[in-house]
Design a protein around this motif. Structure first.
Motif, PDB file in Angstrom:
ATOM      1  N   ARG A  92       1.520  -2.302  -2.035  1.00 37.06           N
ATOM      2  CA  ARG A  92       0.909  -3.366  -1.234  1.00 37.06           C
ATOM      3  C   ARG A  92       0.101  -2.809  -0.056  1.00 37.06           C
ATOM      4  O   ARG A  92      -0.246  -3.533   0.865  1.00 37.06           O
ATOM      5  CB  ARG A  92       1.956  -4.378  -0.759  1.00 37.06           C
ATOM      6  N   THR A  93      -0.204  -1.506  -0.108  1.00 35.32           N
ATOM      7  CA  THR A  93      -1.150  -0.906   0.821  1.00 35.32           C
ATOM      8  C   THR A  93      -2.286  -0.264   0.033  1.00 35.32           C
ATOM      9  O   THR A  93      -3.437  -0.635   0.187  1.00 35.32           O
ATOM     10  CB  THR A  93      -0.470   0.123   1.735  1.00 35.32           C
ATOM     11  N   LEU A  94      -1.947   0.680  -0.857  1.00 34.39           N
ATOM     12  CA  LEU A  94      -2.960   1.277  -1.725  1.00 34.39           C
ATOM     13  C   LEU A  94      -2.849   0.822  -3.171  1.00 34.39           C
ATOM     14  O   LEU A  94      -3.864   0.757  -3.878  1.00 34.39           O
ATOM     15  CB  LEU A  94      -2.878   2.808  -1.671  1.00 34.39           C
ATOM     16  N   GLY A 132      -4.458  -8.380  -0.438  1.00 35.87           N
ATOM     17  CA  GLY A 132      -4.380  -7.990  -1.835  1.00 35.87           C
ATOM     18  C   GLY A 132      -5.109  -6.688  -2.118  1.00 35.87           C
ATOM     19  O   GLY A 132      -5.358  -5.873  -1.225  1.00 35.87           O
ATOM     20  N   VAL A 133      -5.481  -6.506  -3.383  1.00 35.55           N
ATOM     21  CA  VAL A 133      -6.006  -5.220  -3.826  1.00 35.55           C
ATOM     22  C   VAL A 133      -7.300  -4.836  -3.104  1.00 35.55           C
ATOM     23  O   VAL A 133      -7.583  -3.646  -2.917  1.00 35.55           O
ATOM     24  CB  VAL A 133      -6.204  -5.221  -5.361  1.00 35.55           C
ATOM     25  N   LEU A 134      -8.070  -5.810  -2.655  1.00 35.60           N
ATOM     26  CA  LEU A 134      -9.284  -5.491  -1.905  1.00 35.60           C
ATOM     27  C   LEU A 134      -8.952  -4.912  -0.528  1.00 35.60           C
ATOM     28  O   LEU A 134      -9.765  -4.191   0.058  1.00 35.60           O
ATOM     29  CB  LEU A 134     -10.176  -6.720  -1.773  1.00 35.60           C
ATOM     30  N   ALA A 135      -7.767  -5.209  -0.003  1.00 39.76           N
ATOM     31  CA  ALA A 135      -7.332  -4.584   1.245  1.00 39.76           C
ATOM     32  C   ALA A 135      -7.132  -3.089   1.034  1.00 39.76           C
ATOM     33  O   ALA A 135      -7.464  -2.277   1.914  1.00 39.76           O
ATOM     34  CB  ALA A 135      -6.051  -5.230   1.750  1.00 39.76           C
ATOM     35  N   TYR A 175      -1.712  -1.214  -9.828  1.00 43.84           N
ATOM     36  CA  TYR A 175      -3.157  -1.090  -9.999  1.00 43.84           C
ATOM     37  C   TYR A 175      -3.840  -0.813  -8.666  1.00 43.84           C
ATOM     38  O   TYR A 175      -3.320  -1.096  -7.594  1.00 43.84           O
ATOM     39  CB  TYR A 175      -3.748  -2.400 -10.548  1.00 43.84           C
ATOM     40  N   MET A 176      -5.061  -0.286  -8.769  1.00 47.55           N
ATOM     41  CA  MET A 176      -6.003  -0.271  -7.659  1.00 47.55           C
ATOM     42  C   MET A 176      -7.380  -0.538  -8.257  1.00 47.55           C
ATOM     43  O   MET A 176      -7.555  -0.469  -9.477  1.00 47.55           O
ATOM     44  CB  MET A 176      -5.948   1.060  -6.890  1.00 47.55           C
ATOM     45  N   ALA A 228      -1.597   4.267   7.209  1.00 45.75           N
ATOM     46  CA  ALA A 228      -1.792   2.881   6.789  1.00 45.75           C
ATOM     47  C   ALA A 228      -0.491   2.362   6.208  1.00 45.75           C
ATOM     48  O   ALA A 228       0.276   3.117   5.592  1.00 45.75           O
ATOM     49  CB  ALA A 228      -2.917   2.782   5.752  1.00 45.75           C
ATOM     50  N   GLY A 229      -0.243   1.055   6.402  1.00 43.85           N
ATOM     51  CA  GLY A 229       0.968   0.443   5.861  1.00 43.85           C
ATOM     52  C   GLY A 229       1.000  -1.036   6.155  1.00 43.85           C
ATOM     53  O   GLY A 229       0.264  -1.527   7.024  1.00 43.85           O
ATOM     54  N   ASP A 230       1.863  -1.754   5.430  1.00 43.05           N
ATOM     55  CA  ASP A 230       1.884  -3.211   5.539  1.00 43.05           C
ATOM     56  C   ASP A 230       3.217  -3.775   5.998  1.00 43.05           C
ATOM     57  O   ASP A 230       3.295  -4.957   6.343  1.00 43.05           O
ATOM     58  CB  ASP A 230       1.548  -3.835   4.180  1.00 43.05           C
ATOM     59  N   SER A 231       4.287  -2.977   6.002  1.00 46.11           N
ATOM     60  CA  SER A 231       5.618  -3.546   6.209  1.00 46.11           C
ATOM     61  C   SER A 231       6.257  -3.069   7.503  1.00 46.11           C
ATOM     62  O   SER A 231       5.787  -2.133   8.158  1.00 46.11           O
ATOM     63  CB  SER A 231       6.537  -3.192   5.042  1.00 46.11           C
TER      64      SER A 231
END
Length: 270
Positions: A11-13, A251-254, A45-46, A210-213
């Motif tokens: 959920r980051t890359l 999402g994946v565009l991030a 996926y990416m 980078a990270g989301d959590s």
């Protein structure tokens, strides 16, 4: 001196099908590259554009995949670009060097945990006793370092997660809800400590992250510059810091945007 890029993965890359957030018309959806297969099924996926950006980043900097995944879970990911020399697994519990855990680092971490927080067995027992079987699907222990539950989010009482966080705080542990997983992680078990060690070994004079959590917050704070996407625990709480940029993409565009920002910064510093 090299730049070091330590980035969370899930959920980051990289993104599961459920996390892609493809909100555009189908005909305008980005082409996707599968980077993880599990039990003969595509799992993560990416975008193809992100894959090229990651390849370029791996050529320009010391790229360090940085994940809460166990070693086994990490090693089934097949990222594009040069094979990373270093990776951080189990939320900092393992530093992999060419795919092999560094035993000295792991021994240092386990000694720190034994000295500073309640034992894993106590936390695991509490999770088994307190979690409701109605919404728990799996109980798991990761590399004998931390525990997590796989849950049905639509059935989960999120007040229970808040109560668990208070209970864990008093024992030197932290709690993070990510997708369908509730993590209970010892506070001294951090991605940032492992990143600092790799920066020391490589002589990096610039660290990017980078990270989301919630489990990525210490990593972002420890880096010279950081980025977070428009989704995830940090976005949900509007978390930010002076050297951390909050991106709007979800999402994946991030993931694509994060890699573009990382590569631009590395090249700008060269």
């Amino acid at each position: 001196m090299p730049a070091l890029v330590a980035s969370d993965l899930d959920r980051t890359l990289i993104y599961s099908a459920a996390a892609l957030a493809l909100t555009m018309p189908d005909a305008r959806a980005p082409r996707l590259l599968c980077v993880e297969v599990h039990e003969s099924r595509p799992l993560s996926y990416m975008t193809e554009t992100a894959a090229q950006l990651l390849t370029d980043l791996g050529d320009a900097a010391v790229f360090v995949p940085t994940t809460t995944r166990t070693r086994k879970q990490y090693l089934r990911i097949n990222l594009p670009g040069p094979a990373p020399t270093y990776a951080i697994c189990a939320n900092g519990g393992h530093i992999l060097v060419d795919g092999v855990s560094d035993p000295d680092w792991h021994a240092t971490v386990t000694a720190r945990l034994a000295d500073q927080c309640a034992p894993l067995a106590e936390v695991q027992e509490h999770l088994l006793r307190a979690a409701d079987p109605v919404w728990v699907r799996k109980h798991r222990v990761a590399d004998d370092l931390f525990a997590y539950l796989v849950v049905e989010r639509e059935l989960l009482n999120e007040d229970w997660v808040k109560e668990l966080a208070v209970w864990a705080e008093n024992r030197g542990w932290t709690v993070s809800l990510q997708g369908r997983k509730i993590y209970a992680v010892p506070k001294p078990l951090t991605k940032s400590a492992a990143m600092r060690e790799i920066a020391r070994r490589t002589g990096a004079d610039l660290t990017l992250a980078a990270g989301d959590s919630l489990l990525d917050a210490d990593l972002l704070l420890a880096a010279d510059q950081g980025w977070r996407p428009g989704h995830g625990e940090l976005a949900d709480t509007d978390w930010t810091a002076p050297a951390v940029r909050a991106l709007p993409e979800r999402g994946v565009l991030a993931g694509e945007r994060i890699l573009r920002e990382l590569l631009r910064t590395v090249r700008g510093a060269a």
